[in-house]
Design a protein around this motif. Sequence first.
Motif, PDB file in Angstrom:
ATOM      1  N   PHE A  52      32.879  41.744  36.372  1.00 22.62           N
ATOM      2  CA  PHE A  52      32.389  41.969  37.839  1.00 22.62           C
ATOM      3  C   PHE A  52      31.679  40.898  38.090  1.00 22.62           C
ATOM      4  O   PHE A  52      30.987  39.985  37.194  1.00 22.62           O
ATOM      5  CB  PHE A  52      31.611  43.342  38.007  1.00 22.62           C
ATOM      6  CG  PHE A  52      32.540  44.460  37.778  1.00 22.62           C
ATOM      7  CD1 PHE A  52      33.681  44.791  38.554  1.00 22.62           C
ATOM      8  CD2 PHE A  52      32.471  45.352  36.922  1.00 22.62           C
ATOM      9  CE1 PHE A  52      34.542  45.796  38.330  1.00 22.62           C
ATOM     10  CE2 PHE A  52      32.982  46.426  36.646  1.00 22.62           C
ATOM     11  CZ  PHE A  52      34.110  46.751  37.245  1.00 22.62           C
ATOM     12  N   GLY A  53      31.624  40.419  39.602  1.00 26.04           N
ATOM     13  CA  GLY A  53      30.975  39.314  39.888  1.00 26.04           C
ATOM     14  C   GLY A  53      29.901  39.630  41.136  1.00 26.04           C
ATOM     15  O   GLY A  53      29.735  40.577  41.417  1.00 26.04           O
ATOM     16  N   PRO A  54      29.424  38.503  41.897  1.00 24.70           N
ATOM     17  CA  PRO A  54      28.655  38.720  42.782  1.00 24.70           C
ATOM     18  C   PRO A  54      29.201  39.331  44.029  1.00 24.70           C
ATOM     19  O   PRO A  54      28.103  39.999  44.987  1.00 24.70           O
ATOM     20  CB  PRO A  54      27.918  37.264  43.165  1.00 24.70           C
ATOM     21  CG  PRO A  54      29.116  36.274  42.465  1.00 24.70           C
ATOM     22  CD  PRO A  54      29.588  37.103  41.431  1.00 24.70           C
ATOM     23  N   LYS A  55      30.306  39.265  44.242  1.00 22.08           N
ATOM     24  CA  LYS A  55      30.811  40.025  45.394  1.00 22.08           C
ATOM     25  C   LYS A  55      31.144  41.508  45.115  1.00 22.08           C
ATOM     26  O   LYS A  55      31.627  42.243  46.069  1.00 22.08           O
ATOM     27  CB  LYS A  55      32.109  39.358  45.874  1.00 22.08           C
ATOM     28  CG  LYS A  55      31.678  38.040  46.362  1.00 22.08           C
ATOM     29  CD  LYS A  55      33.079  37.330  47.028  1.00 22.08           C
ATOM     30  CE  LYS A  55      32.318  35.896  47.765  1.00 22.08           C
ATOM     31  NZ  LYS A  55      33.538  35.027  47.751  1.00 22.08           N
ATOM     32  N   THR A  56      31.123  41.908  43.925  1.00 16.38           N
ATOM     33  CA  THR A  56      31.287  43.281  43.760  1.00 16.38           C
ATOM     34  C   THR A  56      30.378  44.222  44.276  1.00 16.38           C
ATOM     35  O   THR A  56      29.097  43.932  43.953  1.00 16.38           O
ATOM     36  CB  THR A  56      31.515  43.374  42.010  1.00 16.38           C
ATOM     37  OG1 THR A  56      32.275  42.593  41.543  1.00 16.38           O
ATOM     38  CG2 THR A  56      31.901  44.827  41.523  1.00 16.38           C
ATOM     39  N   PRO A  57      30.838  45.391  44.671  1.00 19.64           N
ATOM     40  CA  PRO A  57      29.769  46.634  44.942  1.00 19.64           C
ATOM     41  C   PRO A  57      28.779  46.692  43.898  1.00 19.64           C
ATOM     42  O   PRO A  57      29.346  46.849  42.768  1.00 19.64           O
ATOM     43  CB  PRO A  57      30.684  47.600  45.243  1.00 19.64           C
ATOM     44  CG  PRO A  57      31.970  47.421  45.571  1.00 19.64           C
ATOM     45  CD  PRO A  57      32.050  45.849  44.800  1.00 19.64           C
ATOM     46  N   LYS A  58      27.421  46.870  43.861  1.00 21.75           N
ATOM     47  CA  LYS A  58      26.611  46.857  42.836  1.00 21.75           C
ATOM     48  C   LYS A  58      26.412  48.209  42.339  1.00 21.75           C
ATOM     49  O   LYS A  58      26.065  48.346  41.269  1.00 21.75           O
ATOM     50  CB  LYS A  58      25.301  46.110  43.258  1.00 21.75           C
ATOM     51  CG  LYS A  58      25.321  44.744  43.091  1.00 21.75           C
ATOM     52  CD  LYS A  58      23.711  44.142  42.910  1.00 21.75           C
ATOM     53  CE  LYS A  58      23.722  42.619  42.557  1.00 21.75           C
ATOM     54  NZ  LYS A  58      24.103  42.452  41.327  1.00 21.75           N
ATOM     55  N   GLU A  59      26.141  49.213  43.444  1.00 20.74           N
ATOM     56  CA  GLU A  59      25.999  50.656  42.877  1.00 20.74           C
ATOM     57  C   GLU A  59      27.259  51.310  42.604  1.00 20.74           C
ATOM     58  O   GLU A  59      28.194  51.459  43.635  1.00 20.74           O
ATOM     59  CB  GLU A  59      25.199  51.297  43.795  1.00 20.74           C
ATOM     60  CG  GLU A  59      23.603  50.742  43.549  1.00 20.74           C
ATOM     61  CD  GLU A  59      22.877  51.117  44.714  1.00 20.74           C
ATOM     62  OE1 GLU A  59      23.155  52.446  45.224  1.00 20.74           O
ATOM     63  OE2 GLU A  59      21.976  50.359  45.288  1.00 20.74           O
ATOM     64  N   THR A  98      30.862  34.119  35.539  1.00 19.62           N
ATOM     65  CA  THR A  98      30.764  33.516  33.880  1.00 19.62           C
ATOM     66  C   THR A  98      31.959  33.151  33.088  1.00 19.62           C
ATOM     67  O   THR A  98      32.964  34.043  33.368  1.00 19.62           O
ATOM     68  CB  THR A  98      29.710  34.378  33.288  1.00 19.62           C
ATOM     69  OG1 THR A  98      30.655  35.772  32.897  1.00 19.62           O
ATOM     70  CG2 THR A  98      28.311  34.945  33.961  1.00 19.62           C
ATOM     71  N   VAL A  99      31.787  32.397  32.191  1.00 16.30           N
ATOM     72  CA  VAL A  99      33.065  32.082  31.259  1.00 16.30           C
ATOM     73  C   VAL A  99      33.397  33.396  30.675  1.00 16.30           C
ATOM     74  O   VAL A  99      34.596  33.696  30.618  1.00 16.30           O
ATOM     75  CB  VAL A  99      32.525  31.051  30.325  1.00 16.30           C
ATOM     76  CG1 VAL A  99      33.626  30.895  29.295  1.00 16.30           C
ATOM     77  CG2 VAL A  99      32.214  29.619  31.208  1.00 16.30           C
ATOM     78  N   TYR A 100      32.344  34.071  30.175  1.00 15.17           N
ATOM     79  CA  TYR A 100      32.603  35.380  29.282  1.00 15.17           C
ATOM     80  C   TYR A 100      33.480  36.281  30.597  1.00 15.17           C
ATOM     81  O   TYR A 100      34.362  36.924  29.885  1.00 15.17           O
ATOM     82  CB  TYR A 100      31.342  35.985  29.071  1.00 15.17           C
ATOM     83  CG  TYR A 100      31.373  37.311  28.320  1.00 15.17           C
ATOM     84  CD1 TYR A 100      32.065  37.510  26.995  1.00 15.17           C
ATOM     85  CD2 TYR A 100      30.624  38.402  28.909  1.00 15.17           C
ATOM     86  CE1 TYR A 100      31.984  38.657  26.468  1.00 15.17           C
ATOM     87  CE2 TYR A 100      30.679  39.732  28.315  1.00 15.17           C
ATOM     88  CZ  TYR A 100      31.387  39.667  26.979  1.00 15.17           C
ATOM     89  OH  TYR A 100      31.282  40.766  26.345  1.00 15.17           O
ATOM     90  N   GLY A 101      33.059  36.382  31.738  1.00 17.26           N
ATOM     91  CA  GLY A 101      33.397  37.299  32.586  1.00 17.26           C
ATOM     92  C   GLY A 101      35.009  36.912  32.750  1.00 17.26           C
ATOM     93  O   GLY A 101      35.894  37.730  32.989  1.00 17.26           O
ATOM     94  N   ILE A 102      35.185  35.725  33.110  1.00 16.57           N
ATOM     95  CA  ILE A 102      36.447  35.016  33.462  1.00 16.57           C
ATOM     96  C   ILE A 102      37.414  35.271  32.244  1.00 16.57           C
ATOM     97  O   ILE A 102      38.605  36.013  32.260  1.00 16.57           O
ATOM     98  CB  ILE A 102      36.611  33.776  33.431  1.00 16.57           C
ATOM     99  CG1 ILE A 102      35.761  33.240  34.753  1.00 16.57           C
ATOM    100  CG2 ILE A 102      37.880  33.075  33.728  1.00 16.57           C
ATOM    101  CD1 ILE A 102      35.442  31.823  34.864  1.00 16.57           C
ATOM    102  N   SER A 103      37.194  35.189  30.991  1.00 16.69           N
ATOM    103  CA  SER A 103      37.791  35.589  29.735  1.00 16.69           C
ATOM    104  C   SER A 103      38.040  37.076  29.680  1.00 16.69           C
ATOM    105  O   SER A 103      39.134  37.403  29.466  1.00 16.69           O
ATOM    106  CB  SER A 103      37.215  34.871  28.623  1.00 16.69           C
ATOM    107  OG  SER A 103      36.181  35.810  28.021  1.00 16.69           O
ATOM    108  N   LYS A 104      37.251  37.938  30.067  1.00 18.49           N
ATOM    109  CA  LYS A 104      37.402  39.370  30.071  1.00 18.49           C
ATOM    110  C   LYS A 104      38.428  39.837  31.005  1.00 18.49           C
ATOM    111  O   LYS A 104      39.368  40.945  30.980  1.00 18.49           O
ATOM    112  CB  LYS A 104      36.174  40.076  30.197  1.00 18.49           C
ATOM    113  CG  LYS A 104      35.141  40.073  28.960  1.00 18.49           C
ATOM    114  CD  LYS A 104      35.877  40.648  27.737  1.00 18.49           C
ATOM    115  CE  LYS A 104      35.086  40.459  26.261  1.00 18.49           C
ATOM    116  NZ  LYS A 104      35.874  40.845  24.982  1.00 18.49           N
ATOM    117  N   VAL A 105      38.341  39.280  32.632  1.00 17.10           N
ATOM    118  CA  VAL A 105      39.323  39.633  33.187  1.00 17.10           C
ATOM    119  C   VAL A 105      40.635  39.183  32.844  1.00 17.10           C
ATOM    120  O   VAL A 105      41.685  39.919  33.077  1.00 17.10           O
ATOM    121  CB  VAL A 105      38.861  39.087  34.540  1.00 17.10           C
ATOM    122  CG1 VAL A 105      40.059  38.990  35.506  1.00 17.10           C
ATOM    123  CG2 VAL A 105      37.898  39.455  35.108  1.00 17.10           C
TER     124      VAL A 105
END
Length: 320
Positions: free
Chosen positions: A122-129, A141-148
């Motif tokens: 998830f990223g900055p535009k994702t609903p937080k709650e 993040t690089v880690y997040g990109i690799s996980k998606v």
Amino acid sequence: MSDVILVLGASGQIGIELTKELRILYGNKNVIASDIRKGDQKMMASGPFEIIDATDKETILAIIKKYNVTQVYLLAAMLSATAEQHPQKAWDLNITSLLNVLDLAKDKYIKQIYWPSSIAVFGPKTPKENTPQNTIMQPSTVYGISKVAGEFWCNYYHEKFGVDVRSLRYPGIISWKSKPGGGTTDYAVDIFFNAMEKGFYQCFLSENTRLPMMYMNDAVKATIQLMQTDKENVKNRTSYNLAAISFTPKEIALEIKKHIKDFKISYQPDFRQQIADTWPESIDDSEARADWNWKHNFDLTSMTRDILKNLKINNLKISL
Ligand code: AKB
């Protein structure tokens, strides 16, 4: 015939504890631990151990053939904070290792794969709650990109080649037997060791940074439960949202203070704060609960009590 399991990345935070539990369930000789370097003495002594670089497909295949492996748990990965320092290496490790095992399953050398994803998708535009299972992702993040990317590779291999790959989006995992390395949620482990040994912790996230977290016992339980459930219950082939608790550094510090009265914490946010700021505060995991009956056992209070009790009993002196 019993399954024979290969754990790639068995010396890491989750690998050590998952391997131990798998050996109890499947028998020591049926769980082959492996990592790029030697690891935990007890793990290496309690069953087969092999040195494997998860980016090296030929070696993985040789070990699969040597032991007649049927399932692979791929835990080798570079986590969020380290990945920001080494983007290319992180991408190579996180994606090449996954494509290796997906290909080996496609070619029928193994029957089943477990691969962890993360709240980092998830990223900055994702609903937080209460972040839903299906929502805007756009990780920064690089880690997040690799996980998606990894999640969609899993889904692709399942749809196109029938590969039985299963995955969970882990929140921060909190343990006392093994330590994490290179993650943004690592503070929630470090805080316990520092509280026990020094009575003080300087936190690298700000006091009100709320993140989804989970005790290791629950994470191991969820992982094995997902792998053992019947195929038809696994309706999601990207990765399941998984949740237990959410708290801030201030809240966990207050919980620790109930047991260690003089415990003190200070806050000095570093680059990891920017990563944490893009992640959800809490996760909606109702699909996992409905599809394969997931339930967590530990809340912040019971987890804190359990960790401090165990650290005391074991008089643990892990170097910080
Ligand atoms: C990290 O902080 O990078 C990991 C994760 C949430 O996947 N613990």
